[in-house]
Motif scaffolding. Structure first.
Motif, PDB file in Angstrom:
ATOM      1  N   LEU A 130       0.824  -1.205   0.000  1.00 12.72           N
ATOM      2  CA  LEU A 130       0.000   0.000   0.000  1.00 12.72           C
ATOM      3  C   LEU A 130       0.862   1.261   0.000  1.00 12.72           C
ATOM      4  CD1 LEU A 130      -2.854  -0.996   2.500  1.00 12.72           C
ATOM      5  CD2 LEU A 130      -3.020  -0.739   0.009  1.00 12.72           C
ATOM      6  N   VAL A 131       1.923   1.243   0.788  1.00 20.10           N
ATOM      7  CA  VAL A 131       2.834   2.389   0.822  1.00 20.10           C
ATOM      8  C   VAL A 131       3.514   2.559  -0.523  1.00 20.10           C
ATOM      9  CG1 VAL A 131       4.977   3.261   1.849  1.00 20.10           C
ATOM     10  CG2 VAL A 131       3.187   2.313   3.317  1.00 20.10           C
ATOM     11  N   LEU A 132       3.929   1.466  -1.136  1.00 18.28           N
ATOM     12  CA  LEU A 132       4.570   1.548  -2.454  1.00 18.28           C
ATOM     13  C   LEU A 132       3.634   2.187  -3.472  1.00 18.28           C
ATOM     14  CD1 LEU A 132       6.800   0.867  -4.525  1.00 18.28           C
ATOM     15  CD2 LEU A 132       5.706  -1.373  -4.788  1.00 18.28           C
ATOM     16  N   HIS A 133       2.390   1.733  -3.511  1.00 21.29           N
ATOM     17  CA  HIS A 133       1.446   2.271  -4.491  1.00 21.29           C
ATOM     18  C   HIS A 133       1.022   3.705  -4.159  1.00 21.29           C
ATOM     19  CE1 HIS A 133       0.754  -1.125  -7.217  1.00 21.29           C
ATOM     20  NE2 HIS A 133       1.009  -1.891  -6.152  1.00 21.29           N
ATOM     21  N   ALA A 134       1.121   4.091  -2.873  1.00 22.42           N
ATOM     22  CA  ALA A 134       0.839   5.486  -2.515  1.00 22.42           C
ATOM     23  C   ALA A 134       1.980   6.399  -2.972  1.00 22.42           C
ATOM     24  CB  ALA A 134       0.635   5.610  -1.014  1.00 22.42           C
ATOM     25  N   ILE A 135       3.213   5.879  -2.908  1.00 17.93           N
ATOM     26  CA  ILE A 135       4.368   6.684  -3.330  1.00 17.93           C
ATOM     27  C   ILE A 135       4.468   6.746  -4.845  1.00 17.93           C
ATOM     28  CG2 ILE A 135       6.897   6.777  -3.309  1.00 17.93           C
ATOM     29  CD1 ILE A 135       6.787   5.586  -0.504  1.00 17.93           C
ATOM     30  N   GLU A 136       4.300   5.584  -5.471  1.00 18.97           N
ATOM     31  CA  GLU A 136       4.418   5.509  -6.929  1.00 18.97           C
ATOM     32  C   GLU A 136       3.159   4.844  -7.482  1.00 18.97           C
ATOM     33  OE1 GLU A 136       7.556   3.768 -10.260  1.00 18.97           O
ATOM     34  OE2 GLU A 136       8.116   3.890  -8.154  1.00 18.97           O
ATOM     35  N   GLY A 137       2.446   5.549  -8.321  1.00 18.29           N
ATOM     36  CA  GLY A 137       1.152   5.080  -8.825  1.00 18.29           C
ATOM     37  C   GLY A 137       1.237   3.779  -9.600  1.00 18.29           C
ATOM     38  N   THR A 138       2.193   3.673 -10.505  1.00 21.16           N
ATOM     39  CA  THR A 138       2.330   2.462 -11.327  1.00 21.16           C
ATOM     40  C   THR A 138       3.770   1.951 -11.259  1.00 21.16           C
ATOM     41  OG1 THR A 138       2.755   3.858 -13.253  1.00 21.16           O
ATOM     42  CG2 THR A 138       0.484   3.093 -12.919  1.00 21.16           C
ATOM     43  N   PRO A 139       4.117   1.297 -10.168  1.00 21.27           N
ATOM     44  CA  PRO A 139       5.486   0.770 -10.068  1.00 21.27           C
ATOM     45  C   PRO A 139       5.683  -0.399 -11.021  1.00 21.27           C
ATOM     46  CG  PRO A 139       4.198   0.019  -8.218  1.00 21.27           C
ATOM     47  CD  PRO A 139       3.319   0.953  -8.995  1.00 21.27           C
ATOM     48  N   GLY A 140       6.899  -0.593 -11.443  1.00 18.52           N
ATOM     49  CA  GLY A 140       7.216  -1.720 -12.321  1.00 18.52           C
ATOM     50  C   GLY A 140       7.155  -3.035 -11.574  1.00 18.52           C
ATOM     51  N   LEU A 141       7.124  -4.119 -12.334  1.00 15.38           N
ATOM     52  CA  LEU A 141       7.030  -5.456 -11.733  1.00 15.38           C
ATOM     53  C   LEU A 141       8.241  -5.756 -10.855  1.00 15.38           C
ATOM     54  CD1 LEU A 141       5.530  -8.143 -11.517  1.00 15.38           C
ATOM     55  CD2 LEU A 141       6.759  -8.915 -13.557  1.00 15.38           C
ATOM     56  N   ALA A 142       9.425  -5.349 -11.316  1.00 13.15           N
ATOM     57  CA  ALA A 142      10.640  -5.612 -10.537  1.00 13.15           C
ATOM     58  C   ALA A 142      10.601  -4.879  -9.203  1.00 13.15           C
ATOM     59  CB  ALA A 142      11.875  -5.193 -11.335  1.00 13.15           C
ATOM     60  N   VAL A 143      10.111  -3.634  -9.205  1.00 15.47           N
ATOM     61  CA  VAL A 143      10.022  -2.864  -7.964  1.00 15.47           C
ATOM     62  C   VAL A 143       8.997  -3.497  -7.030  1.00 15.47           C
ATOM     63  CG1 VAL A 143       9.424  -0.620  -6.972  1.00 15.47           C
ATOM     64  CG2 VAL A 143      10.740  -0.738  -9.099  1.00 15.47           C
ATOM     65  N   GLU A 144       7.848  -3.888  -7.570  1.00 16.58           N
ATOM     66  CA  GLU A 144       6.821  -4.523  -6.744  1.00 16.58           C
ATOM     67  C   GLU A 144       7.342  -5.804  -6.095  1.00 16.58           C
ATOM     68  OE1 GLU A 144       3.335  -5.157  -9.129  1.00 16.58           O
ATOM     69  OE2 GLU A 144       2.308  -3.474  -8.181  1.00 16.58           O
ATOM     70  N   GLN A 145       7.994  -6.635  -6.892  1.00 20.03           N
ATOM     71  CA  GLN A 145       8.516  -7.892  -6.361  1.00 20.03           C
ATOM     72  C   GLN A 145       9.594  -7.652  -5.316  1.00 20.03           C
ATOM     73  OE1 GLN A 145       7.496 -11.208  -6.908  1.00 20.03           O
ATOM     74  NE2 GLN A 145       5.767  -9.973  -7.579  1.00 20.03           N
ATOM     75  N   THR A 146      10.445  -6.657  -5.542  1.00 21.93           N
ATOM     76  CA  THR A 146      11.502  -6.352  -4.576  1.00 21.93           C
ATOM     77  C   THR A 146      10.905  -5.917  -3.247  1.00 21.93           C
ATOM     78  OG1 THR A 146      13.009  -5.695  -6.349  1.00 21.93           O
ATOM     79  CG2 THR A 146      13.523  -4.913  -4.132  1.00 21.93           C
ATOM     80  N   VAL A 147       9.924  -5.028  -3.300  1.00 20.72           N
ATOM     81  CA  VAL A 147       9.289  -4.551  -2.066  1.00 20.72           C
ATOM     82  C   VAL A 147       8.543  -5.688  -1.382  1.00 20.72           C
ATOM     83  CG1 VAL A 147       7.496  -3.014  -1.152  1.00 20.72           C
ATOM     84  CG2 VAL A 147       9.132  -2.157  -2.835  1.00 20.72           C
TER      85      VAL A 147
END
Length: 197
Positions: A130-147
């Motif tokens: 939720l924090v990731l998507h609040a900071i960045e609207g459309t994060p890449g797959l690699a960023v999502e998986q890393t987080v």
């Protein structure tokens, strides 16, 4: 001229753990650290195995039941199964069956506490996403998986510590207290009188 080594009369245990010295105990903490490492490996193996089996079970049950119901059933069963495996093998808690006829080793308290740690781990990963998507609207797959994987790893370590130190904590091992005798101490006057009489 070399002098012979004097015996240690302080009574302090030798914790050097030097090789080749008979009777020298290992440095304190070394066996405990190795046990913790072995427990963590078993925690990952059993927890990961139950997780993989759960994902397959949800996929199979989703064809017969609504997904939410299938997911809820599998989550309950897998949490109970993982708790039992961790009690029996991961932490070797030595629990007796909850009742005479019940095959479960853990009582309701252990299962509720374990479920609480699982819910806390789920909350950590959900909050991270939720924090990731609040900071960045459309994060890449690699960023999502890393987080997600970082949060999962952190939550897993926290759950392991909670289970080991709280849920399945056992009494500390009782170690004998070393008794020291001072051979060079002269007896007091009272001890001499008692011996003489």
């Amino acid at each position: 001229m070399a002098h012979a080594p004097q015996p240690d009369t302080t009574g302090a245990p030798d914790t050097t753990g030097a090789p080749g010295i008979t009777g020298a105990p290992r440095a304190p903490g070394a066996p405990r650290a190795s046990r913790a490492s072995a427990s963590f490996v078993r925690f990952v193996v059993f927890g990961g195995g139950v997780g993989l089996a759960s994902s397959a079970a949800v996929a199979l049950l989703a064809g017969l039941l609504p997904f939410a119901l299938a997911n809820a059933l599998v989550t309950i069963v897998s949490t109970v199964l993982a708790t039992e495996l961790h009690a029996r093998f991961t932490f070797a808690a030595g629990l007796r069956p909850a009742t005479g006829r019940c095959p479960l080793r853990c009582g309701l308290r252990h299962h509720l506490q374990s479920a609480g740690t699982a819910a806390a781990a789920f909350s950590v990963t959900t909050l991270a996403m939720l924090v990731l998507h609040a900071i960045e609207g459309t994060p890449g797959l690699a960023v999502e998986q890393t987080v997600y994987l970082s949060a999962s790893g952190l939550a897993g370590v926290g759950r392991f510590l909670a289970l080991r130190l709280y849920v399945f904590a056992t009494a500390p091992e009782q170690r004998p207290v070393p008794v020291s005798v001072d051979l060079h101490r002269s007896p007091t006057r009272r001890e001499s009188l008692t011996t003489a009489s």
